[in-house]
Design a protein around this motif. Structure first.
Motif, PDB file in Angstrom:
ATOM      1  N   LEU A  11       0.809  -1.216   0.000  1.00 51.00           N
ATOM      2  CA  LEU A  11       0.000   0.000   0.000  1.00 51.00           C
ATOM      3  C   LEU A  11       0.842   1.265   0.000  1.00 51.00           C
ATOM      4  O   LEU A  11       0.498   2.244  -0.663  1.00 51.00           O
ATOM      5  N   ALA A  12       1.959   1.271   0.733  1.00 46.57           N
ATOM      6  CA  ALA A  12       2.824   2.452   0.752  1.00 46.57           C
ATOM      7  C   ALA A  12       3.439   2.677  -0.632  1.00 46.57           C
ATOM      8  O   ALA A  12       3.477   3.811  -1.127  1.00 46.57           O
ATOM      9  N   ALA A  13       3.897   1.607  -1.262  1.00 46.07           N
ATOM     10  CA  ALA A  13       4.505   1.734  -2.590  1.00 46.07           C
ATOM     11  C   ALA A  13       3.453   2.158  -3.620  1.00 46.07           C
ATOM     12  O   ALA A  13       3.729   2.985  -4.498  1.00 46.07           O
ATOM     13  N   GLY A  20       3.441  10.025  -7.423  1.00 45.70           N
ATOM     14  CA  GLY A  20       4.433  10.356  -8.446  1.00 45.70           C
ATOM     15  C   GLY A  20       3.811  10.542  -9.823  1.00 45.70           C
ATOM     16  O   GLY A  20       4.147  11.500 -10.542  1.00 45.70           O
ATOM     17  N   LEU A  21       2.908   9.645 -10.207  1.00 50.64           N
ATOM     18  CA  LEU A  21       2.235   9.759 -11.505  1.00 50.64           C
ATOM     19  C   LEU A  21       1.381  11.015 -11.565  1.00 50.64           C
ATOM     20  O   LEU A  21       1.353  11.718 -12.580  1.00 50.64           O
ATOM     21  N   GLU A  47      -2.976   7.439  -1.304  1.00 50.07           N
ATOM     22  CA  GLU A  47      -1.623   7.956  -1.510  1.00 50.07           C
ATOM     23  C   GLU A  47      -0.780   7.854  -0.243  1.00 50.07           C
ATOM     24  O   GLU A  47       0.434   7.710  -0.315  1.00 50.07           O
ATOM     25  N   ALA A  48      -1.409   7.929   0.919  1.00 50.23           N
ATOM     26  CA  ALA A  48      -0.688   7.822   2.190  1.00 50.23           C
ATOM     27  C   ALA A  48      -0.453   6.362   2.591  1.00 50.23           C
ATOM     28  O   ALA A  48       0.172   6.097   3.629  1.00 50.23           O
ATOM     29  N   LEU A  72       0.109   0.541 -11.758  1.00 54.41           N
ATOM     30  CA  LEU A  72      -0.239   0.847 -10.371  1.00 54.41           C
ATOM     31  C   LEU A  72       0.127  -0.308  -9.442  1.00 54.41           C
ATOM     32  O   LEU A  72       0.402  -0.095  -8.264  1.00 54.41           O
ATOM     33  N   LEU A  73       0.161  -1.527  -9.977  1.00 55.31           N
ATOM     34  CA  LEU A  73       0.524  -2.708  -9.185  1.00 55.31           C
ATOM     35  C   LEU A  73       2.024  -2.967  -9.234  1.00 55.31           C
ATOM     36  O   LEU A  73       2.484  -4.022  -8.811  1.00 55.31           O
TER      37      LEU A  73
END
Length: 180
Positions: A11-13, A20-21, A47-48, A72-73
Motif C-alpha cells: 500500500l505504501a509503494a 508520483g504519476l 496515496e498515504a 499501479l501494481l
C-alpha cells in the motif's frame, strides 16, 4: 486479505506510485479525484498507504493517469486486487518493441459476481479466455456467452461487463493490450 500477504499490493509503494504519476501529470489531488470519480479524502488515504483500494478504484485512477492497471501494481506478478465478486491476479506484464503494454491476469469470479468495468482508454483491447464455468461478456459491439476454451477479443475503450452464468464460479485468463 491481510496487508502482509505477499499477493496484496504494497500500500505504501502503491501510494508513492500514485502520487508520483499525479505529480508527473501536473494534477492536483482534487483534479485526479474528480477525474477518477472518487472522493478526495479516499485518494489522500490511498496515496498515504492507509487505504486498500478496490479493483474498481484502481481502474478509475489508471484511466485519467493514462497508465495500465499493472503500472499501479508495480508490474508485480502475483499482485491481487478484488471487487464486485472478482479477484484478478497479475501474472505478467510485457512491453513490446513498439512500446505497447501487455498485461496478463488470472480472473476468478464468484457465482454472484457482476463486474462492470469502466472504459480503459483509446486503443486498449481485452482478450478473455474462459478456463472454467460460463461467462457472459458485454462490450460496446455486443455480447457473448463463453464456456471453457472459448475466447473473445474486443475494444475496452468503452465500458464493459463480465458476469458468470448458471450460479457457478468461473475462471478466465485476461490479456489487456494498451498502445504506447
Amino acid at each position: 486479505m491481510s496487508r502482509d500477504d505477499s499477493r496484496t499490493p504494497d500500500l505504501a509503494a502503491l501510494g508513492d506510485r500514485l502520487r508520483g504519476l499525479r505529480a508527473e501529470r501536473g494534477l492536483s489531488l482534487s483534479a485526479l479525484a474528480a477525474a477518477a470519480g472518487i472522493g478526495k479524502g479516499s485518494l489522500s488515504e490511498i496515496e498515504a498507504g492507509q487505504r486498500n483500494p478496490t479493483l474498481a478504484t484502481l481502474y478509475a485512477l489508471a484511466a485519467p493517469l493514462a497508465v495500465p492497471l499493472a503500472t499501479l501494481l508495480a508490474d508485480q506478478p502475483g499482485a491481487e486486487v478484488s471487487a464486485d465478486g472478482l479477484t484478478a491476479t497479475l501474472l505478467s506484464t510485457e512491453t513490446t518493441a513498439d512500446g505497447a503494454v501487455v498485461e496478463i491476469y488470472r480472473l476468478a469470479f464468484r457465482p454472484e459476481a457482476d463486474r462492470r468495468s469502466p472504459a480503459h482508454g483509446a486503443g486498449v483491447r481485452e482478450h478473455v479466455l474462459v478456463t472454467a464455468g460460463r461467462l457472459e461478456v458485454h462490450h460496446r459491439d455486443g455480447s457473448a456467452v463463453l464456456g471453457p476454451g472459448d475466447s473473445l477479443s474486443f475494444s475496452s475503450a468503452a465500458a464493459h461487463r463480465y458476469r458468470p452464468l448458471g450460479g457457478e464460479a468461473c475462471s478466465a485468463v485476461l490479456v489487456i493490450t494498451s498502445p504506447h
